[in-house]
Each structure stands twice: as structure tokens, then as C-alpha cells.
Design a protein around this motif. Structure first.
Motif, short mmCIF file in Angstrom:
data_model
loop_
_atom_site.label_atom_id
_atom_site.label_comp_id
_atom_site.label_asym_id
_atom_site.label_seq_id
_atom_site.Cartn_x
_atom_site.Cartn_y
_atom_site.Cartn_z
N ASP A 1 0.86 -1.18 0.00
CA ASP A 1 0.00 0.00 0.00
C ASP A 1 0.90 1.24 0.00
OD1 ASP A 1 -2.24 1.62 0.07
OD2 ASP A 1 -3.25 0.42 1.60
N THR A 2 0.30 2.40 -0.03
CA THR A 2 1.05 3.65 -0.14
C THR A 2 2.08 3.79 0.97
OG1 THR A 2 -0.80 4.77 -1.21
CG2 THR A 2 0.81 6.16 -0.12
N ILE A 3 3.29 4.19 0.60
CA ILE A 3 4.35 4.48 1.56
C ILE A 3 4.14 5.90 2.05
CG2 ILE A 3 6.83 4.68 1.92
CD1 ILE A 3 7.16 2.61 -0.35
N SER A 4 3.88 6.05 3.33
CA SER A 4 3.49 7.34 3.88
C SER A 4 4.64 8.13 4.50
CB SER A 4 2.40 7.14 4.94
OG SER A 4 2.84 6.22 5.93
N ALA A 5 5.74 7.47 4.88
CA ALA A 5 6.82 8.18 5.56
C ALA A 5 8.15 7.48 5.34
CB ALA A 5 6.52 8.28 7.06
N LEU A 6 9.22 8.29 5.31
CA LEU A 6 10.59 7.79 5.22
C LEU A 6 11.42 8.48 6.30
CD1 LEU A 6 11.27 7.99 1.35
CD2 LEU A 6 10.71 5.93 2.67
N SER A 7 12.36 7.74 6.88
CA SER A 7 13.30 8.32 7.83
C SER A 7 14.61 7.55 7.73
CB SER A 7 12.72 8.25 9.25
OG SER A 7 13.53 8.99 10.16
N ILE A 8 15.65 8.12 8.31
CA ILE A 8 16.97 7.50 8.19
C ILE A 8 17.73 7.66 9.50
CG2 ILE A 8 18.34 9.48 7.38
CD1 ILE A 8 19.22 7.52 5.03
N ASP A 9 18.53 6.66 9.86
CA ASP A 9 19.30 6.75 11.09
C ASP A 9 20.73 7.20 10.80
OD1 ASP A 9 20.69 4.55 10.15
OD2 ASP A 9 19.77 3.12 11.53
N ARG A 10 21.53 7.28 11.84
CA ARG A 10 22.89 7.81 11.69
C ARG A 10 23.77 6.92 10.84
NH1 ARG A 10 24.82 10.38 17.51
NH2 ARG A 10 23.63 12.32 17.33
N LYS A 11 23.47 5.63 10.78
CA LYS A 11 24.26 4.70 9.99
C LYS A 11 23.83 4.66 8.53
CE LYS A 11 25.23 1.65 13.91
NZ LYS A 11 25.08 0.27 14.46
N GLY A 12 22.80 5.39 8.19
CA GLY A 12 22.32 5.43 6.81
C GLY A 12 21.24 4.41 6.49
#
Length: 488
Positions: free
Chosen positions: A242-253
Motif C-alpha cells: 500500500d502507499t508508503i506514507s513516511a521515510l526516515s533515516i538513522d545515523r548509519k544510513g
């Protein structure tokens, strides 16, 4: 016979993955494209009206923009999804949380009297659809919309530098990390773009589409890699359905993606493979943020915020705590730079402020920020500033002070539709630029300063703005006079 059937199934998986790599459409993408064409044929305000909730707890309020809620089966902006109808957005704004104390120091009018300067610097109107996502990186602003492309704007010139990704479907969210740009599209896939050192108009190259062809190859042949997504349908565990609503990233990439399919997936930066997937909520996930120390926060239409982390020596994420003070769908999350304060915005028109504590709940309610008249749709935090966009067509700019008190510096008005995306960049010690994207197809750039001394350089521009407004009023008066007297 079993081997033959399985081979045919694996072949179909390869064909589908190859079609994505070759920029053709699989059956689901075709369906999404048809829905998107239907949406483009309508005026944006009509689309908002169709997505609005037809009932409200406050009978004096008009029909409002539809936000996700577990009790509604309506689709956002009239884009239907065959895979997760129960998790489609709903909503009107619910009543504010009266039981949580307010953290505001004073109201907007008194703040303005004490020296706050706020004004609209520019309006960018080249997008053909609703602006769903914004991301700021240095002097470049990235914007994605239902118009099926990503546009890049330069600052401070505010000129369109280039566009890319045309034809890949509506862009739901954008994230910039180093020389990579991650974009989540309506076809449930994530695209990775490589940015050249010298940013040229053609300086963004498609590196991969996630899940990658290699990832499909390593999972498709094993029956235990499939999970149940509907009553009579299975999919590979590496796929969002289904639709991807959010993206985030941590310090390691490592990249984290949240979806309306209720799952969170984690992607390794070295080979772009999916390394973990877990079901996080009982309803669609609308927001996701990762703190500097590795805690993952997810906000859902089930009105809960869940906190996830890896226990010592463990390879998988496990649930740390569940926060349940909101009474309606959660649409946005934001963290302070050090991760000690969490902001959550929902359909109850309030922003709850959570502070890190040592108890088992991990976060405790500090208070709430109020002022918006309709649902909170987006949040952005940088330094001591917090910006909130709402279905009431306004943006509020807050400044955090001593004792976690928050001062509402400005209420920015000018959009003709709900504010769906927001980004912030620091300009001086006491000021910031705010970028807002709306369902009215516009991106507006705002300057906000909390101190007269820091805004002296902008005084002349403010005077020019006043002269422009006066000239504009005179032109309008002259136009109406010509109409009345029949003068061409």
C-alpha cells in the motif's frame, strides 16, 4: 507439477521486478495511474471536498479535509487502493484534548506586537498537482506532488533548477541523505537517485528501485518468504502493498519506510536490500521518525504512537512503549534535534509535546500546543523552532523556550487549501525560512523572525511588500471601476 507451478510463480516475480526496472507499469501501477488520472481531471478543491468527512463533532464547523482514521473507508484525494481499504484516510478534526495543559506563553497577536516579523517571500506555482512532500538540503529545495515528478528549486533565487522522476507516479515523500535522494511513490515503491557533485539540470540519476531485482531474486524462490496481506493474497515480505506514507533515516544510513499496509521496513544502504520488516500497528501508519540514539517512533490511524528499539544483543526491533493520549488519527511526528522531545499532531487539532523520561513508558506528556482550527497534517522541527501545517490552510511557527514553554511566533495565512507538507531552514540565530506545500498546488516561502534586531536587514523588503500591496489594491480598484463604467 509443484515444481512447475512454483517456477511459473517465480518467473512472474522476475517479470514484475524487471518491468519496474525498465520503467514499465505492472498491473497495480496501472491501476494507480488510472486513479491518478481521475484525480487530475478534477479541481483540487473539489478533490478536497470529496475526501472530506461529512459529519463533525462540532456542528458549527464546515466539512473538512479528510485525514486518515480507523473508522473510515474513504480514499485520500480520491486515490483508491485495492489492498487496504480499512486503512484509508478519514476525517474531520475532532475536539481538542482539554485534559492536557497548554504550553503556549502568549497568543499570536501579542507576539507580533513584541517584534515578530513574518511575511511571504515567494509563491512557487509550477506543480501540476497537490504538493505532498518537501525536503530541504543546503540551498536546494526538493518538492514532490501528485503531478508525478520531483522539482528542485534553488535558494535564495527561488528558481526552478530542474525536475526528474517524471512518470513514476505521485510522490508521497522525499528524503535527502548525502548525495542520495529517496522518493516514495504511489506505486508502493521507493526510488533512489544519485546526485552529481556539480548539480546540473540533468544531475539526478536513477540508481535503483526498491525492492531491487536482486532482492526479488533472493526471496521469490522460497515459499516461506511470502506473507499474508489479504484473505486470498500473499506477497513477498520485502514488498510494501500500500502507499508508503513516511521515510526516515538513522545515523548509519539505514532507511526506514512506513506504509498504509501497517508495516515498517528497514533497508540497508550498502546494497539497498530489505533487512527487516515488522507489523507495527492495527491500522495505517501515517508518520515515522528515528531519534539520534536509534529509537523508532510510529504514529498511526489507530490513534497510538509506538516506540521501537533493538534490545542489547538483538538483531530485530521490539516494542518499547505505546503512547495513547491522542483520541483520533495521528498524522504527523517530529523530534527535537537531540531526540529528547517528541511532537505529535492529530485530527484532534492539538500538538502533544512529549518529554523523554526514565520510566517504562519512555515518554511522558509535557503539555499541548493549540490554535489550529482543523486537523494537524504535518510537522517540522529544527533547532528551537517547530512548524505545524493544518487542514485549516494555515501554518503556525512555534519557538521553544525555558521550561519547555512554547511561543507561537506567527500564524502564516495565504494558502487556498490544506497544508500537507512543510520544511524549515535556519537563516539567523533568531529567524528561519519556512517552506509549505499545499493541496492548492502552491509552494510558499516564508520569512519568520522573533527579534526586531535580527530582522533589520529585511525592513526594506517589508516596506517594498507594503508598497506592492498598495499598488495591487489600486490596480484592483481601477479594474472594478473600468468594469462598472464599461471602459476597456
Amino acid at each position: 507439477m509443484c515444481i512447475h507451478v512454483q517456477f511459473r510463480h517465480v518467473s512472474s516475480c522476475f517479470a514484475r521486478a524487471s518491468s519496474v526496472s525498465g520503467k514499465t507499469r505492472d498491473s497495480r501501477a496501472v491501476s494507480d495511474s488510472k486513479d491518478h488520472n481521475m484525480m487530475k481531471s478534477q479541481d483540487s478543491l473539489a478533490a478536497v471536498s470529496q475526501a472530506s468527512c461529512l459529519t463533525s463533532q462540532d456542528s458549527s464547523q464546515s466539512t473538512e479535509y479528510s485525514i486518515r482514521s480507523s473508522t473510515s473507508l474513504q480514499s485520500e484525494f480520491n486515490i483508491s487502493s485495492q489492498l487496504s481499504l480499512q486503512s484509508q484516510p478519514s476525517a474531520c478534526s475532532h475536539s481538542s484534548l482539554a485534559s492536557i495543559p497548554s504550553l503556549e506563553i502568549r497568543d499570536y497577536e501579542s507576539t507580533n506586537d513584541r517584534g515578530t516579523v513574518c511575511r511571504c517571500v515567494a509563491t512557487l506555482r509550477d506543480h501540476e498537482g497537490c504538493v505532498f512532500s518537501l525536503a530541504m538540503d543546503g540551498n536546494l529545495l526538493y518538492s514532490g506532488s501528485s503531478g508525478n515528478d520531483i522539482r528542485v528549486w534553488t535558494y535564495p533565487e527561488l528558481n526552478e533548477h530542474c525536475k526528474f522522476g517524471h512518470g513514476d507516479g505521485a510522490v508521497k515523500c522525499i528524503l535527502v541523505f548525502g548525495d542520495r535522494i529517496y522518493s516514495a511513490h504511489q506505486d508502493h515503491r521507493i526510488r533512489v537517485w544519485k546526485r552529481a557533485e556539480n548539480i546540473q539540470p540533468s544531475g539526478h540519476k536513477l540508481v535503483a528501485t526498491m525492492p531491487t531485482l536482486k532482492d526479488y531474486a533472493m526471496n521469490a524462490i522460497m515459499p516461506n518468504k511470502y506473507v499474508q496481506v489479504r484473505r486470498h493474497k500473499k506477497a513477498l515480505w520485502i514488498e510494501h502493498v500500500d502507499t508508503i506514507s513516511a521515510l526516515s533515516i538513522d545515523r548509519k544510513g539505514f532507511l526506514y519506510s512506513a506504509s498504509w499496509d501497517r508495516t515498517v521496513k528497514i533497508w540497508r544502504p550498502s546494497d539497498l536490500r530489505c533487512v527487516e520488516s515488522f507489523r507495527a500497528h492495527d491500522d495505517a501508519i501515517n508518520a515515522l521518525v528515528v531519534s539520534p540514539d536509534g529509537f523508532v517512533y510510529t504514529g498511526s490511524a489507530d490513534s497510538r504512537i509506538k516506540i521501537w528499539a533493538k534490545a542489547s544483543g538483538e538483531r530485530k526491533h521490539s516494542l518499547v512503549a505505546t503512547l495513547e493520549r491522542h483520541k483520533s488519527a495521528i498524522n504527523a511526528l517530529a523530534l527535537s534535534p537531540n531526540g529528547s522531545i517528541l511532537y505529535s499532531g492529530a485530527c484532534d487539532r492539538s500538538i502533544i509535546v512529549w518529554e523523554r523520561e526514565g520510566s517504562g513508558q519512555h515518554m511522558a506528556v509535557s503539555g499541548a500546543l493549540r490554535g489550529h482550527k482543523r486537523a494537524i497534517l504535518c510537522l517540522a522541527s529544527v533547532a528551537e523552532f517547530l512548524c505545524s501545517g493544518s487542514a485549516d490552510n494555515t501554518i503556525r511557527v512555534w519557538k521553544r523556550g525555558e521550561g519547555n514553554k512554547h511561543n507561537c511566533l506567527a500564524v502564516l495565512e495565504g494558502h487556498r487549501g490544506p497544508v500537507k507538507s512543510i520544511a524549515v531552514s535556519l537563516d539567523t540565530v533568531n529567524g528561519c525560512h519556512v517552506y509549505s506545500g499545499s493541496l492548492d498546488h502552491d509552494i510558499k516561502v516564508w520569512w519568520v523572525s522573533s527579534n526586531k534586531s535580527s530582522s533589520d536587514d529585511h525592513a526594506e523588503d517589508a516596506n517594498n511588500d507594503n508598497r506592492f500591496k498598495t499598488m495591487h489594491s489600486l490596480e484592483e480598484s481601477a479594474f472594478h471601476a473600468r468594469q462598472i463604467f464599461g471602459i476597456s
